[in-house]
Design an enzyme around this catalytic site. Structure first.
Site, PDB file in Angstrom:
ATOM      1  N   SER A 153       5.182   2.448   8.149  1.00  0.00           N
ATOM      2  CA  SER A 153       4.936   1.274   7.403  1.00  0.00           C
ATOM      3  C   SER A 153       6.026   0.911   6.188  1.00  0.00           C
ATOM      4  CB  SER A 153       3.188   1.582   6.618  1.00  0.00           C
ATOM      5  OG  SER A 153       2.345   1.171   7.020  1.00  0.00           O
ATOM      6  N   HIS A 206       0.564  -1.196   0.099  1.00  0.00           N
ATOM      7  CA  HIS A 206      -0.182   0.123  -0.048  1.00  0.00           C
ATOM      8  C   HIS A 206       0.294   1.206  -0.200  1.00  0.00           C
ATOM      9  CE1 HIS A 206       0.584  -0.300   4.891  1.00  0.00           C
ATOM     10  NE2 HIS A 206      -0.249   1.271   4.312  1.00  0.00           N
ATOM     11  N   ASP A 225      -0.042  -7.612   1.402  1.00  0.00           N
ATOM     12  CA  ASP A 225       0.692  -6.013   2.210  1.00  0.00           C
ATOM     13  C   ASP A 225       2.282  -5.982   1.934  1.00  0.00           C
ATOM     14  OD1 ASP A 225       0.378  -3.120   1.728  1.00  0.00           O
ATOM     15  OD2 ASP A 225       0.268  -3.362   4.065  1.00  0.00           O
TER      16      ASP A 225
END
Length: 454
Positions: free
Chosen positions: A213, A103, A133
């Site tokens: 992230s 993402h 992911d």
């Protein structure tokens, strides 16, 4: 005389020990295990940015993407214009391979990677898995001989509840930042809209924000034990990370020569925990019609050695496989008495139609005047579907292919251009049209189908 000498030596020894003790004490106050782990990992941790964000027409999660609100809030705060900081990543190979969250890069049209020393490189996406992911990037336009420091991976079975962990990343575009905590839980389930997204997630009280992230969660040895992911933006004091085993399992499917060029070997390795609690390595998949398939190597064959070396991790095998060139050979010891050799081959295509069949399993024919008459089509030209890929949806024999990826398709040459840089595991969106005759009139129905490269 000797007695005095002994006393003298004793005094000297005491002084030396006292000085050494004070030095050790002074060092221990500042150079803690956390400091040493960060120093070890930081050169391998990168910031990932992009020049432009584009809307994504498809999300695995549907209209309610759990990452969408995070991006919307983050970019609203940062002012999502040129060179917006998105997240973090880790160098995993000295040649310039980088892992991050999918993402983080899913909306990027140009990816810029910034290192700890401020140097920058552009990167391209090699592979992305929305379900897990995880994304794999490769740095581009590097000087000859340029090498990077890869981050070490912890053993998947060697994770300790309560051990100190460190999240390293680039939260909110502020530059390198770390947060410290403990490994609070393993095997957590993460749900969204009542559906389980992950069932093996790790939980920590180390602060993990959107900018973290894709960055690593490391242990005190400076080893990656997971990839930080900010999937719950409203949860305070709790961070989550994808475990190292999941990361290795996904990478093993990508780190093969078929992914990086037109070279066929055909081996995808895997790992599983044995009764002793350690990992066994084996052949998880054999790609059909590959040199491995022709060699007699079988699915589930154990891998005890590769090229005479006993692997200590799944990535030890993968890092050998993906660099194999056409004509290169690997040797796998699959038992005490048996070693098998597999030699890679260059994949050659006669043209675009053969490429479509080999890569996609899609049979196409030119819509000649004779074929158009047989199908009762009111025109000729273009490419008509004659054979369907296994498991394909929204496509039927007799449909006409009009677009592959972003490229309009009119002939075999267009197919070759559209597929030249597509490799094993990639997905390609195809647009087909169906001609429906009703009451003497023809109607056109347009359908989209996602085809997977074999």
């Amino acid at each position: 005389m000797s007695s005095n000498m002994g006393k003298y030596l004793t005094v000297v020894l005491i002084v030396i020990l006292a000085i050494s003790g004070r030095l050790a004490e002074a060092e221990s106050l500042r150079t803690t295990p956390v400091v040493r782990a960060v120093a070890e990992a930081l050169p391998s941790v990168v910031n990932i940015g992009t020049e432009r964000i584009v809307s994504s027409p498809y999300s695995r999660w549907g209209e309610k993407d759990p990452f969408e609100s995070m991006f919307r809030d983050f970019f609203a705060e940062q002012g999502a214009v040129n060179t917006t900081s998105l997240g973090s990543g880790s160098v995993i190979d000295q040649s310039g391979l980088i892992i991050t969250n999918s993402h983080v890069v899913s909306r990027a049209t140009k990816i810029t990677v910034t290192f700890d020393d401020g140097s920058q490189c552009t990167a391209r996406e090699i592979a992305s898995d929305d379900f897990n992911d995880i994304a794999l990037l490769m740095l581009e336009n590097l000087p000859d001989g340029k090498k990077f420091k890869p981050l070490k991976f912890a053993r998947p079975e060697d994770l300790l509840l309560g051990e100190t962990v460190i999240a390293v990343g680039n939260p909110y575009g502020l530059g390198n930042s770390i947060s410290q905590g403990v490994l609070s839980a393993k095997g957590r389930k993460a749900t969204f809209e009542g559906k389980v997204i992950f069932s093996d997630i790790m939980q920590t009280d180390a602060a993990i924000n959107p900018g973290n992230s894709g960055g690593p969660l490391i242990n005190l040895d400076g080893e990656l034990i997971g990839i930080s992911t900010a999937i719950f933006k409203d949860v305070q004091g709790i961070g989550f990370a994808l475990p190292v085993k999941r990361v290795e399992d996904v990478l093993a499917k990508w780190l093969i020569p078929e992914r990086f060029g037109d070279v066929s070997l055909g081996i995808i390795p895997g790992q599983r925990k044995n009764q002793a609690g350690s990992m066994d390595f084996f052949v998880e998949e054999i790609i059909p019609d590959s040199p491995a398939a022709k060699s007699g190597l079988k699915k589930d064959d154990r891998i005890f050695e590769i090229n005479g070396v006993k692997p200590s991790s799944l990535l030890d095998i993968s890092f050998i496989l993906w660099k194999i060139q056409a004509g290169g050979e690997i040797r796998l010891r699959i038992s005490d008495l048996k070693t098998m050799a597999v030699k890679s081959e260059k994949i050659k295509y006669a043209g675009g139609l053969e490429m479509a069949k080999a890569k996609l399993g899609l049979g196409l024919q030119e819509l000649t005047r004779k074929l158009a008459k047989a199908l009762e089509y009111p025109f000729e030209g273009g490419l008509v579907v004659s054979d369907l890929p296994e498991g394909s949806e929204n496509v039927s024999r007799g449909d006409i292919l009009v677009k592959l990826g972003e490229a309009p398709v009119n002939n075999a040459a267009d197919i070759a251009k559209a597929l030249i840089d597509k490799h094993h595991g990639d997905s390609v969106e195809a647009i087909f049209v169906s001609l429906i005759k009703k009451n003497g009139k023809f109607y056109i129905m347009k359908r989209a189908s996602v085809l997977r490269v074999k």
